[in-house]
Scaffold this active site. Structure first.
Site, PDB file in Angstrom:
ATOM      1  N   ARG A   1     107.608   3.087  94.091  1.00 56.04           N
ATOM      2  CA  ARG A   1     106.357   2.746  93.414  1.00 56.04           C
ATOM      3  C   ARG A   1     105.449   3.926  93.115  1.00 56.04           C
ATOM      4  O   ARG A   1     104.527   3.799  92.317  1.00 56.04           O
ATOM      5  CB  ARG A   1     105.594   1.705  94.243  1.00 56.04           C
ATOM      6  CG  ARG A   1     106.227   0.326  94.178  1.00 56.04           C
ATOM      7  CD  ARG A   1     105.743  -0.557  95.316  1.00 56.04           C
ATOM      8  NE  ARG A   1     106.292  -0.073  96.565  1.00 56.04           N
ATOM      9  CZ  ARG A   1     106.100  -0.660  97.750  1.00 56.04           C
ATOM     10  NH1 ARG A   1     105.344  -1.725  97.841  1.00 56.04           N
ATOM     11  NH2 ARG A   1     106.645  -0.152  98.827  1.00 56.04           N
TER      12      ARG A   1
ATOM     13  N   TYR B   1     115.017  -8.563 111.316  1.00 57.89           N
ATOM     14  CA  TYR B   1     114.474  -9.325 110.181  1.00 57.89           C
ATOM     15  C   TYR B   1     115.063 -10.735 110.122  1.00 57.89           C
ATOM     16  O   TYR B   1     114.358 -11.702 109.792  1.00 57.89           O
ATOM     17  CB  TYR B   1     114.745  -8.588 108.861  1.00 57.89           C
ATOM     18  CG  TYR B   1     113.909  -7.339 108.697  1.00 57.89           C
ATOM     19  CD1 TYR B   1     112.612  -7.410 108.193  1.00 57.89           C
ATOM     20  CD2 TYR B   1     114.396  -6.093 109.073  1.00 57.89           C
ATOM     21  CE1 TYR B   1     111.838  -6.266 108.053  1.00 57.89           C
ATOM     22  CE2 TYR B   1     113.625  -4.941 108.947  1.00 57.89           C
ATOM     23  CZ  TYR B   1     112.346  -5.039 108.440  1.00 57.89           C
ATOM     24  OH  TYR B   1     111.575  -3.911 108.318  1.00 57.89           O
TER      25      TYR B   1
ATOM     26  N   ASP C   1     118.516  -2.877  98.741  1.00 58.49           N
ATOM     27  CA  ASP C   1     117.703  -3.050  99.945  1.00 58.49           C
ATOM     28  C   ASP C   1     118.585  -3.499 101.104  1.00 58.49           C
ATOM     29  O   ASP C   1     119.606  -4.171 100.879  1.00 58.49           O
ATOM     30  CB  ASP C   1     116.597  -4.089  99.722  1.00 58.49           C
ATOM     31  CG  ASP C   1     115.517  -3.960 100.787  1.00 58.49           C
ATOM     32  OD1 ASP C   1     114.617  -3.117 100.631  1.00 58.49           O
ATOM     33  OD2 ASP C   1     115.602  -4.687 101.800  1.00 58.49           O
TER      34      ASP C   1
ATOM     35  N   ARG D   1     113.422   6.688  99.704  1.00 56.20           N
ATOM     36  CA  ARG D   1     112.603   5.923  98.742  1.00 56.20           C
ATOM     37  C   ARG D   1     112.232   6.747  97.512  1.00 56.20           C
ATOM     38  O   ARG D   1     111.160   6.570  96.932  1.00 56.20           O
ATOM     39  CB  ARG D   1     111.321   5.380  99.389  1.00 56.20           C
ATOM     40  CG  ARG D   1     111.546   4.312 100.434  1.00 56.20           C
ATOM     41  CD  ARG D   1     111.765   2.957  99.781  1.00 56.20           C
ATOM     42  NE  ARG D   1     112.209   1.989 100.774  1.00 56.20           N
ATOM     43  CZ  ARG D   1     111.416   1.089 101.366  1.00 56.20           C
ATOM     44  NH1 ARG D   1     110.149   1.019 101.033  1.00 56.20           N
ATOM     45  NH2 ARG D   1     111.894   0.261 102.246  1.00 56.20           N
TER      46      ARG D   1
ATOM     47  N   ARG E   1     110.461  -1.900  86.976  1.00 51.56           N
ATOM     48  CA  ARG E   1     110.342  -3.058  87.861  1.00 51.56           C
ATOM     49  C   ARG E   1     109.642  -4.209  87.124  1.00 51.56           C
ATOM     50  O   ARG E   1     110.039  -5.366  87.248  1.00 51.56           O
ATOM     51  CB  ARG E   1     109.554  -2.636  89.094  1.00 51.56           C
ATOM     52  CG  ARG E   1     109.346  -3.661  90.158  1.00 51.56           C
ATOM     53  CD  ARG E   1     108.618  -2.920  91.272  1.00 51.56           C
ATOM     54  NE  ARG E   1     108.199  -3.722  92.379  1.00 51.56           N
ATOM     55  CZ  ARG E   1     107.054  -4.378  92.430  1.00 51.56           C
ATOM     56  NH1 ARG E   1     106.244  -4.386  91.382  1.00 51.56           N
ATOM     57  NH2 ARG E   1     106.718  -5.034  93.523  1.00 51.56           N
TER      58      ARG E   1
HETATM   59  O1  CP3 Z   1     115.604   5.060  99.520  1.00 47.07           O
HETATM   60  C1  CP3 Z   1     115.762   4.547  98.376  1.00 47.07           C
HETATM   61  O2  CP3 Z   1     115.121   4.918  97.372  1.00 47.07           O
HETATM   62  C2  CP3 Z   1     116.869   3.519  98.204  1.00 47.07           C
HETATM   63  C3  CP3 Z   1     116.448   2.156  98.126  1.00 47.07           C
HETATM   64  C4  CP3 Z   1     115.937   1.509  99.398  1.00 47.07           C
HETATM   65  C5  CP3 Z   1     114.912   0.527  99.402  1.00 47.07           C
HETATM   66  N1  CP3 Z   1     114.802   0.034 100.655  1.00 47.07           N
HETATM   67  C6  CP3 Z   1     114.149   0.100  98.220  1.00 47.07           C
HETATM   68  C7  CP3 Z   1     112.894  -0.655  98.418  1.00 47.07           C
HETATM   69  C8  CP3 Z   1     116.368   1.650 100.719  1.00 47.07           C
HETATM   70  C9  CP3 Z   1     117.389   2.615 101.291  1.00 47.07           C
HETATM   71  C10 CP3 Z   1     115.659   0.691 101.495  1.00 47.07           C
HETATM   72  C11 CP3 Z   1     115.890   0.517 102.931  1.00 47.07           C
HETATM   73  C12 CP3 Z   1     115.068  -0.449 103.669  1.00 47.07           C
HETATM   74  N2  CP3 Z   1     114.580  -1.653 103.244  1.00 47.07           N
HETATM   75  C13 CP3 Z   1     114.722  -0.302 105.022  1.00 47.07           C
HETATM   76  C14 CP3 Z   1     115.160   0.830 105.917  1.00 47.07           C
HETATM   77  C15 CP3 Z   1     114.413   2.087 105.659  1.00 47.07           C
HETATM   78  C16 CP3 Z   1     112.951   2.050 106.072  1.00 47.07           C
HETATM   79  O3  CP3 Z   1     112.111   2.085 105.176  1.00 47.07           O
HETATM   80  O4  CP3 Z   1     112.701   1.996 107.269  1.00 47.07           O
HETATM   81  C17 CP3 Z   1     113.975  -1.424 105.398  1.00 47.07           C
HETATM   82  C18 CP3 Z   1     113.363  -1.677 106.756  1.00 47.07           C
HETATM   83  C19 CP3 Z   1     113.899  -2.279 104.261  1.00 47.07           C
HETATM   84  C20 CP3 Z   1     113.263  -3.614 104.170  1.00 47.07           C
HETATM   85  C21 CP3 Z   1     112.143  -3.612 103.207  1.00 47.07           C
HETATM   86  N3  CP3 Z   1     112.281  -3.503 101.843  1.00 47.07           N
HETATM   87  C22 CP3 Z   1     110.759  -3.716 103.501  1.00 47.07           C
HETATM   88  C23 CP3 Z   1     110.175  -3.849 104.889  1.00 47.07           C
HETATM   89  C24 CP3 Z   1     110.102  -3.688 102.278  1.00 47.07           C
HETATM   90  C25 CP3 Z   1     108.613  -3.877 102.063  1.00 47.07           C
HETATM   91  C26 CP3 Z   1     107.869  -2.639 102.404  1.00 47.07           C
HETATM   92  C27 CP3 Z   1     107.596  -1.856 101.161  1.00 47.07           C
HETATM   93  O5  CP3 Z   1     107.807  -0.629 101.176  1.00 47.07           O
HETATM   94  O6  CP3 Z   1     107.167  -2.473 100.194  1.00 47.07           O
HETATM   95  C28 CP3 Z   1     111.056  -3.493 101.250  1.00 47.07           C
HETATM   96  C29 CP3 Z   1     110.802  -3.364  99.803  1.00 47.07           C
HETATM   97  C30 CP3 Z   1     111.394  -2.189  99.098  1.00 47.07           C
HETATM   98  N4  CP3 Z   1     112.652  -1.694  99.286  1.00 47.07           N
HETATM   99  C31 CP3 Z   1     110.783  -1.448  98.054  1.00 47.07           C
HETATM  100  C32 CP3 Z   1     111.720  -0.500  97.620  1.00 47.07           C
HETATM  101  C33 CP3 Z   1     111.563   0.504  96.503  1.00 47.07           C
HETATM  102  C34 CP3 Z   1     109.420  -1.712  97.475  1.00 47.07           C
HETATM  103  C35 CP3 Z   1     109.578  -2.909  96.596  1.00 47.07           C
HETATM  104  C36 CP3 Z   1     108.663  -2.919  95.411  1.00 47.07           C
HETATM  105  O7  CP3 Z   1     108.974  -2.273  94.376  1.00 47.07           O
HETATM  106  O8  CP3 Z   1     107.656  -3.631  95.474  1.00 47.07           O
END
Ligand code: CP3
Length: 342
Positions: A27, A150, A73, A23, A36
């Protein structure tokens, strides 16, 4: 000179481990929040190649990480298979649910996923062009079990209850869904590689809730199938597997699946992981993300401990899970300085 991450993935022990961070585009960075906002929302950002490439590059410019991870994602693949997907502000993802075989049969043909995912491949192409020559480009997908949790529940769940329930009450539907996701993941990752991804990573965030034979059947076996298919199509492609919170399941995971590197979370100690996981190959991890919030001497000590524990084997320095939005960007710099001067 080959890129440091690729050298570590080949099993080389480097004097200083290469670094990236789960990540890392996110944010906690003001420049991410600005881009964003410009895109409108998170999904629009994922599907806008110019802006998705921009946020991928932001942490590379700011910190000089050794790898960039494609900004996307794991839930875009279910969306490409026909699931409705949206994000509830402050809560997380929501999807339409799969509860029976009719739901699995109603998914789009796997060959059609590229219609939806074409912008993601375009982001990869832009990044392959724009990245500094020493920076490795990592593509990724969710592992089938995690993606299935999911698709079945329609949201994130604490204990993956709905997926476990379907697995025990309607095994045929559950297995059919895992198979579809597995096949689609092979096509998705293969397309990322053709677009320029040099390494791919499989995120199995909920692997820890699979026990015993379920871990073998639904964390190990789909991973075996994905890795074998990708390596057949792209000989030499390095693959990182992340069966998060697998505990004892980390032992032998690389040998069982063909992964070149196992990413470990911070529920296990670096000393344990060095002894039980790094003994068979490259390990990625595993500083607790909490240090990116708390900082200070605690961060320095914990970072040194991770570097020291993994010093005698191939290691890619990373966090044990994603950095959180409340992290302080200065703490990331302190972590990097500590690793590079340890
Ligand atoms: O690592 C990186 O920077 C690459 C991008 C990336 C994102 N999500 C961006 C993201 C990667 C590799 C993921 C993987 C992901 N997404 C996983 C597996 C890794 C982990 O965290 O366990 C999972 C379970 C998801 C599903 C997901 N996406 C959830 C549950 C959420 C909400 C939780 C949260 O952190 O807000 C997201 C949103 C998400 N994916 C964000 C980002 C940067 C936040 C979105 C925002 O900007 O509001």
């Amino acid at each position: 000179m080959t890129k440091l991450i690729l050298r570590a993935l080949k099993g080389e022990i480097l004097p200083t481990p290469p670094i990236w961070m789960m990540r890392q585009a996110g944010r906690y960075l003001p420049e991410y929040r600005a881009t964003r906002a410009q895109a409108g929302d998170f999904l629009k950002l994922c599907y806008n190649p110019e802006l998705a490439a921009e946020v991928t590059l932001q942490p590379i410019r700011r910190y000089g990480f050794d790898a960039a991870i494609l900004f996307a994602d794991i839930l875009l693949l279910p969306q490409a298979l026909g699931a409705d997907l949206w994000f509830e502000t402050g809560e997380g993802p929501r999807l339409s649910t799969i509860t029976d075989m009719a739901g699995v049969r109603a998914l789009r043909p796997i060959g059609d996923i590229h219609d939806t995912l074409a912008p993601i491949y375009q982001t990869v192409r832009l990044l392959a062009d724009a990245l500094p020559r020493e920076t490795t480009l990592i593509g990724f997908a969710g592992a089938p079990w995690t993606v299935a949790t999911y698709m079945i529940a329609g949201r994130g769940t604490k204990d993956q209850g709905p997926a476990h329930a379907l697995k025990s009450t309607d095994r045929a539907t559950f297995s059919a869904l895992i198979d579809v996701i597995t096949d689609a993941t092979i096509e998705y990752l293969s397309a990322q590689v053709l677009a320029g991804a040099e390494v791919v990573k499989l995120f199995d965030s909920w692997a820890g809730s699979l026990k015993g034979a379920d871990f073998t059947d639904f964390a190990v076996k789909p991973t075996v199938r994905i890795i074998a298919a990708l390596k057949a199509r792209h000989p030499g492609l390095p693959i990182i597997a992340f069966p998060r919170e697998a505990g004892a399941g980390y032992i032998g995971f690389a040998a069982a699946t063909g992964a070149d590197c196992v990413a470990v979370d911070n529920s296990v100690s670096p000393e344990w992981a060095a002894q039980n996981v790094q003994n068979t190959g490259c390990v990625q991890g595993n500083l607790s993300p909490i240090h990116m919030v708390s900082g200070g001497q605690g961060l320095v000590d914990a970072t040194r401990r991770v570097v020291d524990a993994f010093r005698t084997g191939p290691h890619i320095f990373n966090l044990g899970h994603g950095i959180t939005p409340d992290a302080n960007p200065d703490n990331v710099q302190l972590m990097i300085d500590t690793v590079r001067n340890a």
